[in-house]
Design an enzyme around this catalytic site. Structure first.
Site, mmCIF file in Angstrom:
data_model
loop_
_atom_site.group_PDB
_atom_site.id
_atom_site.type_symbol
_atom_site.label_atom_id
_atom_site.label_comp_id
_atom_site.label_asym_id
_atom_site.label_seq_id
_atom_site.Cartn_x
_atom_site.Cartn_y
_atom_site.Cartn_z
ATOM 1 C CB CYS A 1 -0.925 0.060 1.279
ATOM 2 S SG CYS A 1 0.143 0.009 2.776
ATOM 3 C CB CYS B 1 4.651 -0.309 1.931
ATOM 4 S SG CYS B 1 3.396 -1.183 2.422
ATOM 5 C CG ASP C 1 14.909 29.202 -30.896
ATOM 6 O OD1 ASP C 1 15.673 30.351 -31.013
ATOM 7 O OD2 ASP C 1 15.213 28.018 -31.584
ATOM 8 C CG ASP D 1 17.066 24.850 -32.456
ATOM 9 O OD1 ASP D 1 16.793 25.934 -32.122
ATOM 10 O OD2 ASP D 1 17.520 24.617 -33.458
ATOM 11 C CG ASP E 1 16.922 27.956 -27.699
ATOM 12 O OD1 ASP E 1 16.846 29.161 -27.773
ATOM 13 O OD2 ASP E 1 16.902 27.346 -28.968
HETATM 14 P P1 ADP Z 1 17.699 31.959 -32.669
HETATM 15 O O1 ADP Z 1 17.627 32.703 -31.333
HETATM 16 O O2 ADP Z 1 16.823 32.411 -33.565
HETATM 17 O O3 ADP Z 1 17.911 30.249 -32.586
HETATM 18 P P2 ADP Z 1 20.599 32.135 -32.133
HETATM 19 O O4 ADP Z 1 20.511 32.973 -31.018
HETATM 20 O O5 ADP Z 1 21.315 30.889 -32.601
HETATM 21 O O6 ADP Z 1 19.187 32.335 -33.160
HETATM 22 O O7 ADP Z 1 21.623 33.100 -33.203
HETATM 23 C C1 ADP Z 1 21.720 34.178 -33.351
HETATM 24 C C2 ADP Z 1 22.264 34.712 -34.524
HETATM 25 O O8 ADP Z 1 23.706 34.547 -34.450
HETATM 26 C C3 ADP Z 1 22.043 34.150 -35.938
HETATM 27 O O9 ADP Z 1 21.053 34.595 -36.757
HETATM 28 C C4 ADP Z 1 23.679 34.266 -36.693
HETATM 29 O O10 ADP Z 1 23.741 35.546 -37.194
HETATM 30 C C5 ADP Z 1 24.420 34.486 -35.584
HETATM 31 N N1 ADP Z 1 25.072 32.677 -35.459
HETATM 32 C C6 ADP Z 1 25.198 32.175 -34.224
HETATM 33 N N2 ADP Z 1 25.825 31.089 -34.380
HETATM 34 C C7 ADP Z 1 26.142 30.938 -35.575
HETATM 35 C C8 ADP Z 1 27.275 30.276 -36.492
HETATM 36 N N3 ADP Z 1 27.653 29.184 -35.774
HETATM 37 N N4 ADP Z 1 27.645 30.579 -37.576
HETATM 38 C C9 ADP Z 1 27.027 31.745 -38.228
HETATM 39 N N5 ADP Z 1 26.244 32.902 -37.275
HETATM 40 C C10 ADP Z 1 25.939 32.305 -36.185
HETATM 41 MG MG MG Z 2 17.308 28.094 -32.454
#
Ligand code: ADP
Ligand code: MG
Length: 725
Positions: free
Chosen positions: A18, A21, A427, A615, A619
């Site tokens: 139960c 426990c 996002d 993703d 984030d």
């Molecule tokens: P979101 O919040 O829309 O997922 P991110 O925060 O990941 O976007 O990225 C914000 C911006 O930073 C992108 O629009 C890009 O211009 C730049 N950025 C981030 N990481 C990269 C990367 N590995 N190569 C080129 N640009 C990048």
């Molecule tokens: Mg993203």
């Protein structure tokens, strides 16, 4: 995929009867040095322990409080089913035996076949036979009560044991020393004791059946990996047990077979059904280089697959572990139920004593008889057996159904939270959009620059980076050698190549890295700019497509009263355009990962219940902070680990289904709690005789046993309704 904290130990606990426990076992496990959290799942008869992996200590601790524990072995489902079937049959036979004996006794009495109680020898034989049956058919209750007593605690077994024990002892006293008891009170309660054991046992057996069925159902869902695989060796194909297959080997998978390993297609083309992983039944085409997953079904082609993961490290095994850990977790309401149960039994014992005392004092003749009957009924009717089942049954079935739909819910509190959400933070890149942008312009970049860009982005897991790498590969642009690569989450990447410092990312990021002449670019799409040393060189323009389902999902969220807010690290211009396209009013552009977190915190600080969908690495913090975090199935590992729900189909549809499932499970759980409590709350005063003065109404102890069994059955049946959601 890492789905489990490294020190999570799953134990199988035997002998719990139960919810009381559950507390004893949890307290025992908690007291083992190092244990940070121990949760026991009554429905699954398992315990999840974090903080230590000292199995012997854990097992000893459980045994010390009177239960059996063993390391939870992943026995084959067939074996478990067989074992569960045997246990159930035994439990049914025992209850049936007790009930039949009680019925015979009762029938004989009605037919006047039994002599008066004064015929000592006959009645003593009946008494002894009753005792034997009570112990044989209801041994579990006495054992449970004794275990509890040894540790100065009480459980529901205590109530049953005391109720039936009193019935038997009293009847024996009447037989052996009739002089002690007033003549009017000369009654025997042998059949009552047997009825109680029979009914309560029957309820328990049904409960057990439902419990094993639901925990096996989910296991079965994931038990799709075949035991053998066709290994391609030097001497040709051979069928070998899966344990002998190792990463790097090649296996052949024929049409109609379940795929035995996680791996990569080397040769052939086929379609697979991955619904057990994603909830989507649409067939997926697999060609050279495609990844296939253990447990999914190979439909039509024959392929050669290079083994990446096998056994416990496959995605399927990870998911299955995650689901059982979640089924083991306790939502806040379950903790409350446990607290109630802990005080409930002693209160009932008190009530039973009080009832007996009042009948002895104020009751009609024969007082002693009435006192015994009412106290016994109170003890039996109050036993909150169904209470221990109410929450776990709903959760186990609900989470299992969710998993079938491709929703991986990592803890059961999500179910409670998801129905309360009033904001959904989303996002942009990779969440609202596909995250597979096309490169539409590469202004100012020479082939040499593109090689450097390629060299940088092969180190990044960002969706933009993957798109850029694919673009370069498609044009046969080689990757430059890049050193001192650094990822700046939410901004871009930096590194060195050909003796120059390279900065790649959003225009804002370039400025922050000291690039002087970053121009304002007026174009539709996401801009990834390249800077070299301190000079702006040029940019790539990328256009991403919004996921086809996005708009409809957002509409239905709004209809549910959930406000969508978009957060993105991208430029204002792109943010505005996407927001308009999908119908979002509130958005924040150019936010850093820290700012995402802060926005969620500030929403929570004004009392809102916040969901977050994302993703990326950028984030993760926000996902963990949100009340319910949703990670895209194809998102980064860290996003999935920080989130509470992984949307396996990599589609936003799962958000809606999670909320729907949660609402249904929560409602079901409340109905269960109500059913479990209602029987007790309503029947305790009736059993105590509250209605006797005005209606002459009392509950027979045997009826009390039946009512109790009914409350368990109600809960089991009601939870079973969740199977159809
Ligand atoms: P979101 O919040 O829309 O997922 P991110 O925060 O990941 O976007 O990225 C914000 C911006 O930073 C992108 O629009 C890009 O211009 C730049 N950025 C981030 N990481 C990269 C990367 N590995 N190569 C080129 N640009 C990048
Ligand atoms: Mg993203």
């Amino acid at each position: 995929m890492e789905t489990q904290s490294p020190q999570l130990t799953l134990l199988r606990i035997d002998g719990m009867s139960c919810a009381g426990c559950v507390r004893s076992v949890e307290t025992a496990l908690d007291s083992v040095p190092g244990v940070t959290l121990a949760t026991v799942n009554f429905a699954g008869q398992t315990a999840a322990v974090t903080g230590t992996d000292n199995i012997t200590d854990l097992i000893d601790a459980v045994q010390a409080v009177g239960y059996e524990a063993s390391l939870f072995r992943d026995e084959s489902v067939d074996h478990q089913e067989l074992e569960a079937g045997l246990v159930l049959r035994r439990a049914m036979v025992k209850s049936a035996l007790a009930l039949i004996a009680a019925l015979i006794l009762m029938a004989d009495m009605w037919l006047g076949l039994l002599p008066p109680l004064a015929e000592q020898s006959i009645w003593l034989t009946i008494g002894v036979a009753t005792l034997v049956l009570m112990v044989y058919c209801g041994g579990q209750f006495y054992k449970g009560a004794w275990n509890a007593l040894r540790h100065y605690s009480t459980t529901m077994d205590t109530l049953i044991a005391l109720g039936t024990g009193t019935a038997w002892l009293y009847s024996m006293l009447v037989l052996l020393v009739p002089g002690l008891i007033p003549v009017q009170s000369h009654h025997q309660f042998f059949e009552a004791a047997l009825f109680i054991i029979g009914f309560v046992g029957l309820g328990k057996a049904l409960e057990l059946n439902a419990r094993t069925r639901s925990s096996l159902a989910i296991r079965k869902l994931f038990d799709m990996t075949p035991a053998y695989a066709t290994l391609i060796g030097e001497a040709g194909d051979s069928l070998v047990p899966l344990e002998e297959i190792a990463a790097g080997q090649s296996v052949r998978i024929k049409p109609g077979e379940n795929i035995p390993v996680d791996g990569k297609v080397l040769d052939g083309i086929t379609t697979t059904n991955e619904s057990m992983l994603t909830g989507e039944s649409e067939l997926v085409v697999k060609t050279y280089g495609s990844l296939v997953y253990a447990g999914t079904l190979n439909v039509e082609g024959s392929v050669v697959v290079e083994v990446n993961e096998v056994g416990e490290s496959t995605r399927l095994a990870g998911i299955s572990r995650l689901v059982s850990a979640a089924q083991n977790s306790k939502p806040a309401v379950a903790v409350l139920v446990d607290q109630i149960t802990a005080v409930f039994v002693p209160i009932v014992l008190g009530l039973a004593v009080l009832t007996a005392a009042l009948w002895l004092w104020l009751g009609p003749e024969p007082q002693l008889s009435y006192a015994i009957v009412t106290a016994m009924s109170v003890l039996i009717v109050a036993c909150p057996c169904a209470l221990g089942l109410a929450v776990p049954m709903s959760i186990m079935i609900g989470l299992g159904q969710a998993a079938k739909k491709g929703l991986l819910i990592s803890n059961s509190n999500v179910l409670q939270m998801a129905s309360k959400l009033d904001v959904m933070v989303l996002d942009k890149t990779g969440t609202l959009t596909m995250g597979k942008p096309d490169i539409v312009d590469s202004s100012g970049l020479t082939e040499q620059h593109l090689m450097q860009v390629h060299g940088l982005e092969i180190f990044s897991s960002h969706p933009l980076a993957q798109a850029i790498v694919q673009y370069c590969q498609g044009r046969n642009i080689a990757a430059s050698d890049v050193s001192s690569f650094k990822n700046h989450v939410g901004g871009g990447v930096t590194g060195e190549a050909d003796g120059r410092r390279l900065i790649l990312g959003s225009p804002g990021f370039l400025k922050s890295q000291g690039i002087r002449n970053v121009p304002e670019i007026d174009a539709i799409g996401t801009i990834v700019s390249l800077g070299m040393d301190d000079q702006f060189i040029g940019y790539l323009l990328l256009q991403d497509k919004v996921r086809p389902e996005t708009k409809a999902i957002l509409q239905s969220l709004i209809k549910r009263g959930i406000q969508p807010i978009m957060l993105t690290g991208d430029r204002e211009q792109v943010a505005k355009q996407v927001a308009a396209q999908v119908g979002i009013d509130e958005y924040h552009a150019e936010v850093s990962p820290d700012e995402k977190l802060i926005i969620i915190e500030s929403l929570q600080s004004v009392g809102r219940c916040v969901g977050m969908v994302g993703d990326g690495i950028n984030d993760a913090a926000a996902l963990a902070q949100a009340n319910v975090g949703f990670a895209m199935g194809l998102g980064t590992d860290i996003a999935r680990e920080s989130a509470d729900v992984t949307l396996q189909g990599d589609s936003l549809n799962g958000i809606e289904s999670t909320i729907k499932v949660s609402v249904k499970v929560l409602r079901n759980m409340h109905q269960n709690l109500f059913a479990a409590f209602a029987y007790n709350i309503v029947l305790i005063p009736v059993a105590a005789g509250l209605l006797y003065p005005s209606f002459n109404l009392l509950i027979d102890p045997a009826l009390a046993g039946l009512a109790m069994a009914l409350s368990s059955v109600t809960v089991v049946l009601n939870a079973g309704r969740l199977r159809s959601i």
